[in-house]
Write a protein that holds these residues in place. Structure first.
Motif, mmCIF file in Angstrom:
data_model
loop_
_atom_site.group_PDB
_atom_site.id
_atom_site.type_symbol
_atom_site.label_atom_id
_atom_site.label_comp_id
_atom_site.label_asym_id
_atom_site.label_seq_id
_atom_site.Cartn_x
_atom_site.Cartn_y
_atom_site.Cartn_z
ATOM 1 N N ARG A 1 0.837 -1.210 0.000
ATOM 2 C CA ARG A 1 0.000 0.000 0.000
ATOM 3 C C ARG A 1 0.868 1.255 0.000
ATOM 4 N NH1 ARG A 1 -3.083 0.637 4.509
ATOM 5 N NH2 ARG A 1 -2.470 -1.226 5.665
ATOM 6 N N ALA A 2 1.988 1.219 0.734
ATOM 7 C CA ALA A 2 2.911 2.355 0.727
ATOM 8 C C ALA A 2 3.551 2.527 -0.653
ATOM 9 C CB ALA A 2 3.984 2.150 1.792
ATOM 10 N N ALA A 3 3.948 1.407 -1.252
ATOM 11 C CA ALA A 3 4.547 1.471 -2.587
ATOM 12 C C ALA A 3 3.562 2.034 -3.607
ATOM 13 C CB ALA A 3 5.013 0.078 -3.005
ATOM 14 N N LYS A 4 2.306 1.634 -3.484
ATOM 15 C CA LYS A 4 1.296 2.091 -4.452
ATOM 16 C C LYS A 4 1.094 3.601 -4.363
ATOM 17 C CE LYS A 4 -3.121 0.802 -6.491
ATOM 18 N NZ LYS A 4 -3.511 2.186 -6.785
ATOM 19 N N ARG A 5 1.256 4.151 -3.165
ATOM 20 C CA ARG A 5 1.178 5.610 -3.036
ATOM 21 C C ARG A 5 2.235 6.279 -3.914
ATOM 22 N NH1 ARG A 5 -1.100 8.326 1.489
ATOM 23 N NH2 ARG A 5 -2.827 7.075 2.316
ATOM 24 N N ALA B 1 7.430 -0.787 7.677
ATOM 25 C CA ALA B 1 6.757 -1.248 6.462
ATOM 26 C C ALA B 1 6.480 -0.083 5.517
ATOM 27 C CB ALA B 1 5.455 -1.957 6.834
ATOM 28 N N VAL B 2 6.000 1.013 6.080
ATOM 29 C CA VAL B 2 5.680 2.191 5.253
ATOM 30 C C VAL B 2 6.945 2.765 4.620
ATOM 31 C CG1 VAL B 2 4.833 4.568 5.336
ATOM 32 C CG2 VAL B 2 3.569 2.755 6.505
ATOM 33 N N ILE B 3 7.967 2.987 5.441
ATOM 34 C CA ILE B 3 9.226 3.545 4.925
ATOM 35 C C ILE B 3 9.859 2.598 3.911
ATOM 36 C CG2 ILE B 3 11.609 4.054 5.559
ATOM 37 C CD1 ILE B 3 9.817 6.367 6.124
ATOM 38 N N ALA C 1 12.995 6.116 11.752
ATOM 39 C CA ALA C 1 13.190 5.004 10.822
ATOM 40 C C ALA C 1 13.835 5.488 9.530
ATOM 41 C CB ALA C 1 11.859 4.322 10.514
ATOM 42 N N LEU C 2 13.477 6.658 9.081
ATOM 43 C CA LEU C 2 14.040 7.215 7.849
ATOM 44 C C LEU C 2 15.411 7.845 8.077
ATOM 45 C CD1 LEU C 2 13.716 8.040 4.847
ATOM 46 C CD2 LEU C 2 12.567 10.124 5.651
ATOM 47 N N ALA D 1 16.928 4.243 7.254
ATOM 48 C CA ALA D 1 16.710 3.263 6.184
ATOM 49 C C ALA D 1 17.814 3.372 5.129
ATOM 50 C CB ALA D 1 15.348 3.494 5.551
ATOM 51 N N ARG D 2 18.280 2.209 4.682
ATOM 52 C CA ARG D 2 19.339 2.144 3.671
ATOM 53 C C ARG D 2 18.858 1.305 2.504
ATOM 54 N NH1 ARG D 2 23.778 -0.449 7.320
ATOM 55 N NH2 ARG D 2 21.863 -1.320 8.213
#
Length: 300
Positions: A61-65, A97-99, A135-136, A294-295
């Motif tokens: 769902r995050a990717a689809k955004r 998951a979102v990041i 997280a980012l 995140a890397r």
């Protein structure tokens, strides 16, 4: 193939309600690969057999955004998730998951979104940046919403500092933890938390861990959530007696985080044992703060 490593996070750290978060060296891995058609999602580790493996999956769902925003439609997509972050325990599993989904999709589309755009998009999904920002970005992040944008700064944590995290075997939804909070607080309690938050940030920046016991006190959220976590007060007391510098809920809980520069093994042992004495099975983790967020890698 795109591979993204996203760290676990501990938000609030006591008084810094919805304005502080720390990244930890415990990672979820998100892998994206193009396939001829369709959607394939595999989950390994934490959440396997529980998390959705279809279009309802949070990573997808995050990717689809991102795909919708950029105007990209992959012919087919394979997503493989290798999760080490416990789900629903207050360690930022949903933020990871979102990041992870946003960064992997952004790389698949040619890295068109900036870090600030990624942060804004992720916060629009999570609702607040408490776990998203560390997280980012990694490290300890202090953040505030300003005119619908996130303003943030980051500090690196003192060498030798570790987080001992006791993770109970039950979940606690952020919604339930939020519903336990009052709609209004007193001026005295607000001032209490402002002072502790300032003290906490300054102490961590200077490496003065002697004041963390006071600096991680809180009156805005933890007193209202302890009833949701059997054994909370006893576990906190046991961790302090074992040498923890400061102890608090990790995010909304139910995980409890103790910051320490020594005796980490003993602290982990007594936190786990005290939960067990209160009728709750738990595991304990000793984690270093993660200075980087995140890397992402493109793997041939």
């Amino acid at each position: 193939m795109i591979r993204v490593h996203v760290p676990a996070t501990a938000a609030n750290l006591g008084p810094g309600f919805d304005c502080l978060g720390m990244a930890l060296e415990l990672y979820n891995v998100v892998e994206f690969s193009k396939i001829p058609r369709g959607l394939s999602i595999e989950v390994e580790g934490e959440g396997a057999g529980e998390l959705a493996c279809n279009e309802g999956n949070l990573v997808y769902r995050a990717a689809k955004r991102v795909f919708d925003r950029i105007g990209y439609k992959p012919d087919g997509l394979r997503i493989r998730l290798v999760n080490s972050i416990p789900v629903g325990r207050g360690l930022g599993s949903s933020a990871s998951a979102v990041i992870g989904g946003i960064i992997a999709a952004n790389m698949l589309c040619g890295a068109q979104l900036s870090k600030r755009e990624i942060l804004a998009l992720a916060c629009s999904m999570e609702g607040h940046p408490d776990n998203i920002a560390p997280a980012l970005l990694g490290g300890l992040v202090i953040y505030a919403a300003v005119d619908d944008e996130i303003t943030w700064t980051k500090i690196n944590l003192p060498a030798g500092l570790k987080a001992v995290v006791a993770v109970p075997d039950f979940t606690l939804s952020t919604r339930d933890a939020r519903e336990a909070l009052p709609h209004m607080v007193t001026m005295r309690d607000a001032v209490f938390n402002i002072g502790r938050t300032a003290l906490l940030v300054a102490a961590l920046q200077k490496g003065d861990l002697s004041v963390l016991g006071t600096a991680m006190d809180d009156k805005l959220h933890q007193p209202f959530r302890v009833g949701l976590i059997p054994g909370y007060k006893k576990v906190v007391s046991a961790a302090r007696l074992a040498g923890a510098r400061g102890v608090a809920l990790s995010g909304a809980g139910p995980a409890i985080i103790a910051l320490a520069d020594n005796n980490q093994e003993l602290i982990a042992k007594v936190m786990k044992a005290t939960f067990r004495e209160c009728g709750v099975n738990a595991r304990s983790l000793i984690l270093a703060p993660s200075p980087v967020g995140a890397r992402a890698l493109e793997v041939l």
